[in-house]
Design an enzyme around this catalytic site. Structure first.
Site, mmCIF file in Angstrom:
data_model
loop_
_atom_site.group_PDB
_atom_site.id
_atom_site.type_symbol
_atom_site.label_atom_id
_atom_site.label_comp_id
_atom_site.label_asym_id
_atom_site.label_seq_id
_atom_site.Cartn_x
_atom_site.Cartn_y
_atom_site.Cartn_z
ATOM 1 N N HIS A 87 43.096 44.136 45.177
ATOM 2 C CA HIS A 87 42.720 43.530 43.891
ATOM 3 C C HIS A 87 43.534 44.221 42.801
ATOM 4 O O HIS A 87 43.717 45.443 42.824
ATOM 5 C CB HIS A 87 41.224 43.728 43.652
ATOM 6 C CG HIS A 87 40.794 43.363 42.272
ATOM 7 N ND1 HIS A 87 41.099 42.143 41.707
ATOM 8 C CD2 HIS A 87 40.099 44.056 41.327
ATOM 9 C CE1 HIS A 87 40.611 42.105 40.478
ATOM 10 N NE2 HIS A 87 40.003 43.253 40.222
ATOM 11 N N ASN B 122 44.774 41.249 35.407
ATOM 12 C CA ASN B 122 43.618 41.116 36.301
ATOM 13 C C ASN B 122 43.050 39.703 36.163
ATOM 14 O O ASN B 122 42.423 39.382 35.157
ATOM 15 C CB ASN B 122 42.578 42.175 35.920
ATOM 16 C CG ASN B 122 41.357 42.147 36.817
ATOM 17 O OD1 ASN B 122 41.172 41.230 37.619
ATOM 18 N ND2 ASN B 122 40.512 43.158 36.682
ATOM 19 N N CYS C 25 35.339 40.406 40.912
ATOM 20 C CA CYS C 25 36.673 40.701 41.465
ATOM 21 C C CYS C 25 36.691 40.704 42.989
ATOM 22 O O CYS C 25 37.749 40.619 43.601
ATOM 23 C CB CYS C 25 37.165 42.029 40.927
ATOM 24 S SG CYS C 25 37.237 42.019 39.143
#
Ligand code: UT7
Length: 334
Positions: free
Chosen positions: A256, A286, A116
């Site tokens: 994020h 995500n 990520c």
């Protein structure tokens, strides 16, 4: 001669058409729209469908959009960096596949694996090539086809992830615009809590690894959550403090998108209101390396020359970090 910085001069983004809703997930696993919304903030995510379509398929439209917006051709690109944990193949790098597909004949390319935080790592790396003075056009793409490594019988992970990609073009600037500073961290101890066990050299694919469902994302959510909240907020605060930025100086937090509660905790720690925080997790979930550039892509029309942006991420590795970007152009004109 004034110092060369790496300015972002164009942004691109792409999400596939197929929308996977919470209602559809309710049919696959024991969950509810209400649980997913309250625990994560996610309403829907996008999924790339179709045989033989990997992460490069998400990158190609991003790269072409960036070229179009900036008025350049793929042949003008010197370097392409793709941040991803879902490469088309273990090797060659997805960046090599993308340069071939778009005809970037003069570019070299490589992938960065930092989950990520991949886009932040790649942005910093790309900026170094620009700052060297040797490279003039560096493209950085964050892309993941998470649906290729998600177990749609595991309710703790399948509700979170989606597919998507975003990217930026970096060019030299001598007025101080672009990437100003970044804090990048990793701690391999965290691999225990978030990983995909098989398919690498430890456990090559076998009938056993498939039967044991080891080619899917494993996450111990609670532990990852705890580290994410602490470290993402800490990195963002550190980069603000060492650049003497107060909350009033920051135009946007670009976090994020892993969990709305992690995003809110980071914004609170920085003293930033929700109105200054880019949030699209409800629509895309995500997308791992894709989340931050997808935010930049969606918010580009609102960005103004001189805006101070703080980008922050936490993810598998563990990896985490935050970057300070001074925006180089008025988004409306893009
Ligand atoms: O981007 C990479 C980094 N990743 C992250 O930053 C993700 C960090 N972790 C998280 O976002 C959260 O931990 C999750 C969203 C994964 C889970 O939320 P949570 O609030 O930490 O839930 P939990 O794991 O503590 O589970 C609470 C309960 C459990 O039931 P019991 O044991 O209390 O009876 C779970 O079994 O919720 C249950 N549960 C679910 N219930 C309905 C877990 N997943 C689901 C689900 N639907 N999908």
């Amino acid at each position: 001669m004034s110092k060369i910085t790496a300015a972002i001069t164009a942004v691109g983004g792409y999400v596939p058409d197929y929308v996977l809703t919470n209602q559809e997930l309710e049919k696959l696993v024991e969950t509810t729209d209400e649980w997913i919304m309250t625990r994560t903030g996610i309403k829907e995510r996008r999924i790339l469908k179709g045989e033989g379509k990997g992460t490069s398929e998400l990158c190609v439209p991003v790269a072409l959009e960036i070229c179009k917006k900036r008025g350049i051709t793929p042949e003008d690109i010197d370097l392409l960096i793709v941040a991803t944990v879902t490469p088309d193949m273990v090797f060659p790098a997805t960046a090599n596949v993308v340069t071939d597909k778009i005809g970037a004949k003069n570019a070299f390319g490589f992938d960065i694996s930092a989950a990520c935080s991949g886009f932040l790592y790649a942005l910093d790396t790309g900026a170094k090539f620009i700052e060297s003075g040797k490279y003039k056009k560096v493209m950085v793409i964050g892309a993941d086809k998470m649906s290729s490594i998600i177990d749609y019988t595991d309710r703790t992970t399948c509700i979170i992830f989606g597919d998507g990609a975003g990217g930026v073009l970096l060019e030299p600037n001598t007025e101080g615009f672009g990437l100003v500073d970044s804090v990048l961290k990793s701690d391999g101890h965290g691999r225990e809590f978030l990983n995909m066990k098989a398919g690498g050299s430890n456990y090559p694919a076998s009938a056993e690894t498939v039967a044991n469902r080891q080619h899917y994302v494993f996450q111990e959510g609670k532990t990852v959550f705890k580290y994410a909240v602490a470290n993402m907020a800490d990195a963002a605060r550190t980069v603000m403090d060492r650049n003497q930025l107060t909350a009033a100086d920051v135009a946007w937090l670009v976090p994020h998108q892993a969990n709305l509660r992690i995003i809110s905790a980071t914004a609170d720690h920085m003293g930033l209101p929700k109105e200054k925080t880019m949030i699209n997790i409800h629509r895309f979930g995500n997308t791992t390396a894709g989340t931050i550039p997808l935010c930049l892509w969606e918010w580009e029309p609102q960005l103004k020359k001189g805006d101070n942006l703080i980008l922050a991420a936490f993810g598998g590795g563990f990896t985490w970090g935050a970057s300070y970007v001074k925006w180089a152009y008025d988004g409306k004109k893009a």
